[in-house]
Design a protein around this motif. Structure first.
Motif, PDB file in Angstrom:
ATOM      1  N   LEU A  75      -4.237  -1.954 -17.328  1.00 14.00           N
ATOM      2  CA  LEU A  75      -3.462  -0.875 -16.713  1.00 14.00           C
ATOM      3  C   LEU A  75      -3.439  -1.028 -15.194  1.00 14.00           C
ATOM      4  O   LEU A  75      -2.422  -0.783 -14.546  1.00 14.00           O
ATOM      5  CB  LEU A  75      -4.046   0.486 -17.100  1.00 14.00           C
ATOM      6  CG  LEU A  75      -3.791   0.942 -18.533  1.00 14.00           C
ATOM      7  CD1 LEU A  75      -4.652   2.169 -18.856  1.00 14.00           C
ATOM      8  CD2 LEU A  75      -2.315   1.269 -18.743  1.00 14.00           C
ATOM      9  N   SER A  76      -4.578  -1.431 -14.631  1.00 14.86           N
ATOM     10  CA  SER A  76      -4.656  -1.661 -13.189  1.00 14.86           C
ATOM     11  C   SER A  76      -3.693  -2.760 -12.764  1.00 14.86           C
ATOM     12  O   SER A  76      -3.031  -2.654 -11.721  1.00 14.86           O
ATOM     13  CB  SER A  76      -6.088  -2.025 -12.789  1.00 14.86           C
ATOM     14  OG  SER A  76      -6.172  -2.318 -11.415  1.00 14.86           O
ATOM     15  N   VAL A  77      -3.591  -3.814 -13.557  1.00  8.86           N
ATOM     16  CA  VAL A  77      -2.668  -4.915 -13.256  1.00  8.86           C
ATOM     17  C   VAL A  77      -1.238  -4.399 -13.202  1.00  8.86           C
ATOM     18  O   VAL A  77      -0.475  -4.715 -12.273  1.00  8.86           O
ATOM     19  CB  VAL A  77      -2.801  -6.033 -14.307  1.00  8.86           C
ATOM     20  CG1 VAL A  77      -1.622  -7.011 -14.202  1.00  8.86           C
ATOM     21  CG2 VAL A  77      -4.115  -6.786 -14.137  1.00  8.86           C
ATOM     22  N   ARG A  78      -0.837  -3.588 -14.167  1.00 13.99           N
ATOM     23  CA  ARG A  78       0.526  -3.066 -14.191  1.00 13.99           C
ATOM     24  C   ARG A  78       0.786  -2.158 -12.984  1.00 13.99           C
ATOM     25  O   ARG A  78       1.885  -2.164 -12.425  1.00 13.99           O
ATOM     26  CB  ARG A  78       0.780  -2.314 -15.507  1.00 13.99           C
ATOM     27  CG  ARG A  78       0.843  -3.248 -16.715  1.00 13.99           C
ATOM     28  CD  ARG A  78       1.121  -2.526 -18.020  1.00 13.99           C
ATOM     29  NE  ARG A  78       1.079  -3.455 -19.147  1.00 13.99           N
ATOM     30  CZ  ARG A  78       2.124  -4.130 -19.604  1.00 13.99           C
ATOM     31  NH1 ARG A  78       3.314  -3.970 -19.029  1.00 13.99           N
ATOM     32  NH2 ARG A  78       2.002  -4.955 -20.631  1.00 13.99           N
ATOM     33  N   LEU A  79      -0.235  -1.407 -12.581  1.00 12.89           N
ATOM     34  CA  LEU A  79      -0.091  -0.543 -11.405  1.00 12.89           C
ATOM     35  C   LEU A  79       0.105  -1.373 -10.144  1.00 12.89           C
ATOM     36  O   LEU A  79       0.962  -1.077  -9.306  1.00 12.89           O
ATOM     37  CB  LEU A  79      -1.326   0.342 -11.279  1.00 12.89           C
ATOM     38  CG  LEU A  79      -1.233   1.548 -10.333  1.00 12.89           C
ATOM     39  CD1 LEU A  79      -0.306   2.611 -10.921  1.00 12.89           C
ATOM     40  CD2 LEU A  79      -2.615   2.135 -10.069  1.00 12.89           C
ATOM     41  N   GLU A 114       0.822  -1.204   0.000  1.00  5.35           N
ATOM     42  CA  GLU A 114       0.000   0.000   0.000  1.00  5.35           C
ATOM     43  C   GLU A 114       0.858   1.258   0.000  1.00  5.35           C
ATOM     44  O   GLU A 114       0.513   2.252  -0.645  1.00  5.35           O
ATOM     45  CB  GLU A 114      -0.954  -0.003   1.192  1.00  5.35           C
ATOM     46  CG  GLU A 114      -1.919  -1.178   1.225  1.00  5.35           C
ATOM     47  CD  GLU A 114      -2.714  -1.360  -0.071  1.00  5.35           C
ATOM     48  OE1 GLU A 114      -2.908  -0.361  -0.811  1.00  5.35           O
ATOM     49  OE2 GLU A 114      -3.116  -2.497  -0.355  1.00  5.35           O
ATOM     50  N   VAL A 115       1.972   1.238   0.724  1.00  5.32           N
ATOM     51  CA  VAL A 115       2.905   2.356   0.666  1.00  5.32           C
ATOM     52  C   VAL A 115       3.474   2.487  -0.743  1.00  5.32           C
ATOM     53  O   VAL A 115       3.746   3.599  -1.220  1.00  5.32           O
ATOM     54  CB  VAL A 115       4.036   2.174   1.704  1.00  5.32           C
ATOM     55  CG1 VAL A 115       5.134   3.214   1.508  1.00  5.32           C
ATOM     56  CG2 VAL A 115       3.465   2.283   3.124  1.00  5.32           C
ATOM     57  N   GLY A 116       3.610   1.367  -1.440  1.00  4.54           N
ATOM     58  CA  GLY A 116       4.033   1.401  -2.838  1.00  4.54           C
ATOM     59  C   GLY A 116       3.076   2.218  -3.689  1.00  4.54           C
ATOM     60  O   GLY A 116       3.488   2.941  -4.605  1.00  4.54           O
ATOM     61  N   HIS A 117       1.777   2.132  -3.400  1.00  2.61           N
ATOM     62  CA  HIS A 117       0.803   2.957  -4.111  1.00  2.61           C
ATOM     63  C   HIS A 117       1.005   4.440  -3.785  1.00  2.61           C
ATOM     64  O   HIS A 117       0.814   5.308  -4.637  1.00  2.61           O
ATOM     65  CB  HIS A 117      -0.612   2.540  -3.735  1.00  2.61           C
ATOM     66  CG  HIS A 117      -1.059   1.274  -4.399  1.00  2.61           C
ATOM     67  ND1 HIS A 117      -0.970   1.070  -5.766  1.00  2.61           N
ATOM     68  CD2 HIS A 117      -1.619   0.147  -3.890  1.00  2.61           C
ATOM     69  CE1 HIS A 117      -1.447  -0.128  -6.057  1.00  2.61           C
ATOM     70  NE2 HIS A 117      -1.836  -0.707  -4.944  1.00  2.61           N
ATOM     71  N   HIS A 118       1.405   4.730  -2.547  1.00  2.00           N
ATOM     72  CA  HIS A 118       1.698   6.110  -2.176  1.00  2.00           C
ATOM     73  C   HIS A 118       2.895   6.630  -2.969  1.00  2.00           C
ATOM     74  O   HIS A 118       2.891   7.779  -3.450  1.00  2.00           O
ATOM     75  CB  HIS A 118       1.976   6.185  -0.679  1.00  2.00           C
ATOM     76  CG  HIS A 118       2.369   7.554  -0.204  1.00  2.00           C
ATOM     77  ND1 HIS A 118       1.531   8.647  -0.280  1.00  2.00           N
ATOM     78  CD2 HIS A 118       3.537   8.006   0.356  1.00  2.00           C
ATOM     79  CE1 HIS A 118       2.144   9.713   0.211  1.00  2.00           C
ATOM     80  NE2 HIS A 118       3.356   9.353   0.587  1.00  2.00           N
TER      81      HIS A 118
END
Length: 296
Positions: free
Chosen positions: A205-209, A175-179
């Motif tokens: 695109l969501s998968v790559r994110l 989740e910090v990775g998303h930050h």
């Protein structure tokens, strides 16, 4: 995982047990904005995976819109009690991510803005709408906060047979990775591209994110172990088991016995394992460019 005695972050809000209708977990979803997270635990298993559609699509349909939702008022946040072992653990993991990403950003002439970690039970207001336990841990870019109901860790043990401190730390690091993606402007670019894409392309695109967030979690583990020697025997295997257990194919197969690749939003078990391993092996942000990869 060696964590006791390490620094604990001050950026933790404890909303557990609040009044005002946010602790019961009863009401409906009101996600007006996009909450990015591991998700797919309850609502996704029941609705998204059975219907074969993007979990965000389900949440947006339930909310009746896609615009950012106002942050609802809630009681002033407080720090977790000092005798709460699990709260101390996630506070220590958050501090460890701060001590990792701060120098990485500084080395690139940038400043790392530390996110808040919110502990809640049932549901809680966020800048992305009402966060629910059923969505699993998630990151809201609107307020730059990571949200987690610690009961998720018990679900990991019971439903996915995944345990161990490092596997639990992987959840926070993801989740910090998303930050990190938000600070780098990656999330905004992906959101703009998804608004102009069909469902299949949007899901891709969501998968790559998500896979990049897995890789960033691996980058954290690489640097944290080099600096603070946190890893013990079996830790990496625990994290890989966690990544494997929450692959889209594994979750869909568990939920309905079949797999619909076009509906994937987080990546297969093999992909999640592969990108986490890449991050923890190479320890470089540049190694995590899932958007340039021809094969995931």
């Amino acid at each position: 995982m060696k964590w006791e005695g390490n620094r604990e972050s001050d950026n933790v809000e404890d909303r557990r047990g609040e009044d005002g209708g946010y602790g019961g977990g009863g009401g409906g979803f009101s996600f007006g904005g996009r909450s990015i997270g591991l998700g797919t635990v309850a609502v996704a298993l029941v609705a998204s995976y059975f219907l074969g559609v993007n979990p965000l699509t389900v949440l947006n349909l339930l909310s009746g819109g896609s615009g950012p939702a106002p942050v609802q008022q809630h009681a002033p946040a407080h720090k977790p009690p000092p005798d709460d072992q699990m709260a101390r653990f996630v506070s220590t993991v958050l501090a460890d991510t701060e001590d990792t990403w701060g120098p990485i950003f500084a080395a690139n002439n940038s400043q790392y803005v530390r996110p808040k970690l919110v502990l809640f039970s049932g549901s809680t207001p966020t800048a992305c709408g009402t966060g629910q336990t059923a969505t699993g841990p998630f990151y809201c870019p609107g307020d730059q906060k990571v949200y987690i109901d610690l009961s998720f860790y018990e679900l990991m043990k019971q439903r996915f047979k995944v345990s161990g401190n490092f596997a639990q730390a992987y959840v926070i690091a993801h989740e910090v990775g998303h930050h990190v993606q938000h600070l780098l402007g990656i999330s905004d670019k992906v959101d703009r591209a998804r608004r102009n894409a069909g469902e299949k392309e949007s899901n891709a695109l969501s998968v790559r994110l998500e896979l990049q967030a897995d890789c960033f979690a691996g980058v954290w583990a690489f640097h944290a172990d080099q600096a603070r020697h946190i890893l013990e025997q079996g830790d990496i295997e625990d994290a890989l088991n966690a990544a494997s257990a929450i692959g889209d194919d594994a979750l869909q197969r568990q939920a309905r016995g079949t797999v619909v690749p076009d509906s994937f939003t987080h990546g297969t078990s093999a992909q999640r394992v592969s990108w986490f391993k890449r991050g923890i092996t190479e320890g470089k942000v540049s190694a995590c460019n899932t958007f340039a990869a021809k094969q995931l």
